[in-house]
Scaffold this motif. Sequence first.
Motif, PDB file in Angstrom:
ATOM      1  N   TYR A  84       0.740  -1.250   0.161  1.00  0.00           N
ATOM      2  CA  TYR A  84      -0.013  -0.054   0.020  1.00  0.00           C
ATOM      3  C   TYR A  84       0.725   1.287   0.261  1.00  0.00           C
ATOM      4  O   TYR A  84       0.810   2.244  -0.837  1.00  0.00           O
ATOM      5  CB  TYR A  84      -1.045   0.111   1.068  1.00  0.00           C
ATOM      6  CG  TYR A  84      -1.601   1.392   1.431  1.00  0.00           C
ATOM      7  CD1 TYR A  84      -2.490   1.750   0.438  1.00  0.00           C
ATOM      8  CD2 TYR A  84      -1.252   2.372   2.201  1.00  0.00           C
ATOM      9  CE1 TYR A  84      -3.119   3.280   0.571  1.00  0.00           C
ATOM     10  CE2 TYR A  84      -1.654   3.527   2.369  1.00  0.00           C
ATOM     11  CZ  TYR A  84      -2.770   3.928   1.570  1.00  0.00           C
ATOM     12  OH  TYR A  84      -3.371   5.176   1.806  1.00  0.00           O
ATOM     13  N   GLU A  88       0.915   3.940  -3.174  1.00  0.00           N
ATOM     14  CA  GLU A  88       0.468   5.338  -2.619  1.00  0.00           C
ATOM     15  C   GLU A  88       1.671   6.405  -3.312  1.00  0.00           C
ATOM     16  O   GLU A  88       1.411   7.223  -3.931  1.00  0.00           O
ATOM     17  CB  GLU A  88       0.234   5.653  -1.330  1.00  0.00           C
ATOM     18  CG  GLU A  88      -0.304   6.780  -0.954  1.00  0.00           C
ATOM     19  CD  GLU A  88      -0.745   7.184   0.483  1.00  0.00           C
ATOM     20  OE1 GLU A  88      -1.446   8.277   0.812  1.00  0.00           O
ATOM     21  OE2 GLU A  88      -0.278   6.558   1.328  1.00  0.00           O
ATOM     22  N   GLU A  92       1.732   9.274  -5.910  1.00  0.00           N
ATOM     23  CA  GLU A  92       2.120  10.458  -6.006  1.00  0.00           C
ATOM     24  C   GLU A  92       3.183  10.966  -6.892  1.00  0.00           C
ATOM     25  O   GLU A  92       3.044  11.859  -7.635  1.00  0.00           O
ATOM     26  CB  GLU A  92       2.791  10.566  -4.479  1.00  0.00           C
ATOM     27  CG  GLU A  92       3.164  12.008  -4.045  1.00  0.00           C
ATOM     28  CD  GLU A  92       3.622  12.051  -2.674  1.00  0.00           C
ATOM     29  OE1 GLU A  92       4.584  12.966  -2.732  1.00  0.00           O
ATOM     30  OE2 GLU A  92       3.388  11.332  -1.889  1.00  0.00           O
ATOM     31  N   ASN A 102      -4.498   9.771  -4.203  1.00  0.00           N
ATOM     32  CA  ASN A 102      -3.336   8.826  -4.205  1.00  0.00           C
ATOM     33  C   ASN A 102      -3.780   7.622  -3.068  1.00  0.00           C
ATOM     34  O   ASN A 102      -3.300   6.554  -3.540  1.00  0.00           O
ATOM     35  CB  ASN A 102      -1.977   9.626  -3.810  1.00  0.00           C
ATOM     36  CG  ASN A 102      -1.645  10.503  -4.861  1.00  0.00           C
ATOM     37  OD1 ASN A 102      -1.816  10.576  -5.838  1.00  0.00           O
ATOM     38  ND2 ASN A 102      -0.701  11.504  -4.148  1.00  0.00           N
ATOM     39  N   ALA A 103      -4.069   7.899  -1.957  1.00  0.00           N
ATOM     40  CA  ALA A 103      -4.681   6.996  -1.239  1.00  0.00           C
ATOM     41  C   ALA A 103      -5.580   5.925  -1.545  1.00  0.00           C
ATOM     42  O   ALA A 103      -5.663   5.076  -1.338  1.00  0.00           O
ATOM     43  CB  ALA A 103      -5.183   7.537   0.083  1.00  0.00           C
ATOM     44  N   GLY A 106      -3.966   3.987  -4.535  1.00  0.00           N
ATOM     45  CA  GLY A 106      -3.088   3.031  -3.750  1.00  0.00           C
ATOM     46  C   GLY A 106      -3.954   2.033  -3.076  1.00  0.00           C
ATOM     47  O   GLY A 106      -3.459   0.660  -3.399  1.00  0.00           O
ATOM     48  N   ALA A 136      -8.636   3.175   2.603  1.00  0.00           N
ATOM     49  CA  ALA A 136      -7.519   4.062   2.470  1.00  0.00           C
ATOM     50  C   ALA A 136      -7.929   5.511   2.600  1.00  0.00           C
ATOM     51  O   ALA A 136      -6.900   6.431   3.011  1.00  0.00           O
ATOM     52  CB  ALA A 136      -6.618   3.585   1.263  1.00  0.00           C
ATOM     53  N   GLU A 140      -7.187   8.503   5.219  1.00  0.00           N
ATOM     54  CA  GLU A 140      -6.420   9.831   4.532  1.00  0.00           C
ATOM     55  C   GLU A 140      -7.277  10.901   5.189  1.00  0.00           C
ATOM     56  O   GLU A 140      -6.765  11.878   5.567  1.00  0.00           O
ATOM     57  CB  GLU A 140      -6.411   9.580   3.185  1.00  0.00           C
ATOM     58  CG  GLU A 140      -5.515  11.091   2.556  1.00  0.00           C
ATOM     59  CD  GLU A 140      -4.091  10.824   2.903  1.00  0.00           C
ATOM     60  OE1 GLU A 140      -3.320  11.976   2.634  1.00  0.00           O
ATOM     61  OE2 GLU A 140      -3.856   9.852   3.092  1.00  0.00           O
TER      62      GLU A 140
END
Length: 146
Positions: A84, A88, A92, A102-103, A106, A136, A140
Amino acid sequence: MPSSRFSGSYSSPKVDVAIDMGNPYLNLTLDGFLKIGAVAATRVAAEETYHCLRAGNFSKNKMEHSLKKMCKEAAYWGTIAGVYVGMEYGMERVRGTRDWKNAMLGGAITGALISAATDNGKDKVVLSAISGAAIATAAEFLSYLT
């Protein structure tokens, strides 16, 4: 009338492992693996200690079983965390920006990869990708609150 206030802050200790693999991508991936792996091993150690205390049974076999379980869980959760964190960071770098997307991406890729690696059907892979993205993204957003 007199009044009083109490003001203070609490911060937990920060533990960092500095292993330089020569590449920031590998450094972050290894860092995620080690940190979450340690958390998983600690969780298993606490559970196994509780079970031993409750049963009143400490034996060499029980301790060996507990150690094997700790290592297995640490490797499993550490691998997921490493994948993960790597995904991520990769998102990015590819997108050129740092945000919640991105989270999400990912998490989706990690969920799909882990599910596909365990030989699940197509529907399970898609559901795991959705779950990974949701978890995720929620994590975040929660990190923005603190």
